[in-house]
Scaffold this motif. Structure first.
Motif, PDB file in Angstrom:
ATOM      1  N   VAL A 199     114.533 -33.364 -34.904  1.00  0.00           N
ATOM      2  CA  VAL A 199     113.620 -34.382 -35.452  1.00  0.00           C
ATOM      3  C   VAL A 199     114.287 -35.706 -35.802  1.00  0.00           C
ATOM      4  O   VAL A 199     113.594 -36.677 -36.087  1.00  0.00           O
ATOM      5  CB  VAL A 199     112.859 -33.855 -36.696  1.00  0.00           C
ATOM      6  CG1 VAL A 199     112.027 -32.648 -36.343  1.00  0.00           C
ATOM      7  CG2 VAL A 199     113.789 -33.576 -37.845  1.00  0.00           C
ATOM      8  N   TYR A 200     115.613 -35.789 -35.793  1.00  0.00           N
ATOM      9  CA  TYR A 200     116.246 -37.032 -36.250  1.00  0.00           C
ATOM     10  C   TYR A 200     115.975 -38.212 -35.321  1.00  0.00           C
ATOM     11  O   TYR A 200     116.004 -39.363 -35.759  1.00  0.00           O
ATOM     12  CB  TYR A 200     117.741 -36.832 -36.521  1.00  0.00           C
ATOM     13  CG  TYR A 200     118.669 -36.988 -35.335  1.00  0.00           C
ATOM     14  CD1 TYR A 200     119.443 -38.121 -35.179  1.00  0.00           C
ATOM     15  CD2 TYR A 200     118.790 -35.980 -34.391  1.00  0.00           C
ATOM     16  CE1 TYR A 200     120.311 -38.260 -34.126  1.00  0.00           C
ATOM     17  CE2 TYR A 200     119.661 -36.101 -33.341  1.00  0.00           C
ATOM     18  CZ  TYR A 200     120.421 -37.237 -33.203  1.00  0.00           C
ATOM     19  OH  TYR A 200     121.285 -37.372 -32.145  1.00  0.00           O
ATOM     20  N   LEU A 201     115.682 -37.960 -34.060  1.00  0.00           N
ATOM     21  CA  LEU A 201     115.289 -39.037 -33.144  1.00  0.00           C
ATOM     22  C   LEU A 201     113.806 -38.967 -32.806  1.00  0.00           C
ATOM     23  O   LEU A 201     113.335 -39.692 -31.946  1.00  0.00           O
ATOM     24  CB  LEU A 201     116.120 -38.989 -31.860  1.00  0.00           C
ATOM     25  CG  LEU A 201     117.590 -39.350 -32.031  1.00  0.00           C
ATOM     26  CD1 LEU A 201     118.342 -39.199 -30.716  1.00  0.00           C
ATOM     27  CD2 LEU A 201     117.749 -40.756 -32.579  1.00  0.00           C
ATOM     28  N   GLY A 202     113.090 -38.103 -33.484  1.00  0.00           N
ATOM     29  CA  GLY A 202     111.641 -37.970 -33.296  1.00  0.00           C
ATOM     30  C   GLY A 202     110.930 -38.484 -34.524  1.00  0.00           C
ATOM     31  O   GLY A 202     110.893 -39.687 -34.775  1.00  0.00           O
TER      32      GLY A 202
ATOM     33  N   ASN B 183     111.795 -38.531 -37.545  1.00  0.00           N
ATOM     34  CA  ASN B 183     112.656 -39.225 -38.515  1.00  0.00           C
ATOM     35  C   ASN B 183     113.406 -40.401 -37.902  1.00  0.00           C
ATOM     36  O   ASN B 183     114.404 -40.851 -38.459  1.00  0.00           O
ATOM     37  CB  ASN B 183     113.658 -38.243 -39.127  1.00  0.00           C
ATOM     38  CG  ASN B 183     113.007 -37.213 -40.007  1.00  0.00           C
ATOM     39  OD1 ASN B 183     111.849 -37.358 -40.391  1.00  0.00           O
ATOM     40  ND2 ASN B 183     113.730 -36.163 -40.336  1.00  0.00           N
ATOM     41  N   VAL B 184     112.925 -40.911 -36.798  1.00  0.00           N
ATOM     42  CA  VAL B 184     113.662 -41.964 -36.088  1.00  0.00           C
ATOM     43  C   VAL B 184     113.824 -43.233 -36.927  1.00  0.00           C
ATOM     44  O   VAL B 184     114.850 -43.904 -36.843  1.00  0.00           O
ATOM     45  CB  VAL B 184     113.012 -42.278 -34.711  1.00  0.00           C
ATOM     46  CG1 VAL B 184     111.675 -42.981 -34.867  1.00  0.00           C
ATOM     47  CG2 VAL B 184     113.968 -43.077 -33.836  1.00  0.00           C
ATOM     48  N   GLU B 185     112.857 -43.569 -37.774  1.00  0.00           N
ATOM     49  CA  GLU B 185     112.982 -44.779 -38.599  1.00  0.00           C
ATOM     50  C   GLU B 185     114.132 -44.645 -39.592  1.00  0.00           C
ATOM     51  O   GLU B 185     114.889 -45.590 -39.821  1.00  0.00           O
ATOM     52  CB  GLU B 185     111.674 -45.086 -39.349  1.00  0.00           C
ATOM     53  CG  GLU B 185     110.535 -45.538 -38.454  1.00  0.00           C
ATOM     54  CD  GLU B 185     109.750 -44.365 -37.870  1.00  0.00           C
ATOM     55  OE1 GLU B 185     109.963 -43.211 -38.302  1.00  0.00           O
ATOM     56  OE2 GLU B 185     108.937 -44.605 -36.964  1.00  0.00           O
ATOM     57  N   ILE B 186     114.271 -43.464 -40.186  1.00  0.00           N
ATOM     58  CA  ILE B 186     115.362 -43.221 -41.140  1.00  0.00           C
ATOM     59  C   ILE B 186     116.704 -43.289 -40.416  1.00  0.00           C
ATOM     60  O   ILE B 186     117.658 -43.908 -40.895  1.00  0.00           O
ATOM     61  CB  ILE B 186     115.178 -41.854 -41.830  1.00  0.00           C
ATOM     62  CG1 ILE B 186     113.880 -41.850 -42.645  1.00  0.00           C
ATOM     63  CG2 ILE B 186     116.378 -41.504 -42.695  1.00  0.00           C
ATOM     64  CD1 ILE B 186     113.437 -40.471 -43.111  1.00  0.00           C
ATOM     65  N   THR B 187     116.758 -42.663 -39.243  1.00  0.00           N
ATOM     66  CA  THR B 187     117.985 -42.676 -38.439  1.00  0.00           C
ATOM     67  C   THR B 187     118.339 -44.102 -38.048  1.00  0.00           C
ATOM     68  O   THR B 187     119.503 -44.514 -38.157  1.00  0.00           O
ATOM     69  CB  THR B 187     117.817 -41.796 -37.186  1.00  0.00           C
ATOM     70  OG1 THR B 187     117.472 -40.470 -37.582  1.00  0.00           O
ATOM     71  CG2 THR B 187     119.079 -41.769 -36.350  1.00  0.00           C
ATOM     72  N   ALA B 188     117.354 -44.871 -37.605  1.00  0.00           N
ATOM     73  CA  ALA B 188     117.590 -46.255 -37.186  1.00  0.00           C
ATOM     74  C   ALA B 188     118.084 -47.108 -38.348  1.00  0.00           C
ATOM     75  O   ALA B 188     118.992 -47.931 -38.179  1.00  0.00           O
ATOM     76  CB  ALA B 188     116.312 -46.847 -36.598  1.00  0.00           C
TER      77      ALA B 188
END
Length: 145
Positions: A123-126, A128-133
């Motif tokens: 989920v980190y690039l799905g 939760n992508v905004e948090i990762t970015a």
């Protein structure tokens, strides 16, 4: 990314930032390959038990391809050498290990930073992508100062 950065540094290039995103250690990759092999062997046994012996070989699923793929062969042979620069690692909460792990200590001789990301690798690039970015942007801003 790790190997590309290492090769660039070996060629005399200066890198401002190396970020590894939820990257398993080599030992973790070998454990993954072992689990895949075991999983495929179990599936093949179950398929053989369920298939009649008279079914043509062409009709049976071939699970062996993924265990002999070029990617798996490369992973099994790859032996990284130390990277002298700083490394920032973004690791999901679902991942095990960290940059202080003894495997990373001998691979990263420069400064090591680790930041946790919420969720799992899936989920980190799905979702939760905004948090990762945002965390990646913060790493880039810090490297630019």
């Amino acid at each position: 990314a790790f190997e590309m950065a290492k090769q660039l540094v070996d060629q005399g290039q200066k890198l401002g930032l190396l970020v590894l995103m939820d990257t398993p250690l080599q030992n973790a990759l070998h454990r993954l390959i072992f689990k895949l092999k075991r999983s495929f062997i179990i599936r093949r046994i179950l398929i053989r038990l369920n298939n009649s012996k008279s079914s043509p070989k062409e009709d049976r699923p071939n699970y062996r391809f993924s265990l002999t793929s070029p990617y798996v062969k490369i992973i099994k042979k790859y032996r990284p050498t130390p990277y002298p620069g700083p490394v920032t690692c973004l690791i999901t909460e679902g991942a095990t290990g960290n940059l202080e792990n003894r495997d990373w200590k001998h691979l990263v001789t420069g400064e090591r930073k680790m930041f946790r990301l919420p969720g799992t690798h899936n989920v980190y690039l799905g979702q939760n992508v905004e948090i990762t970015a945002e965390k990646l942007r913060a790493c880039i801003r810090t490297a630019q100062t």
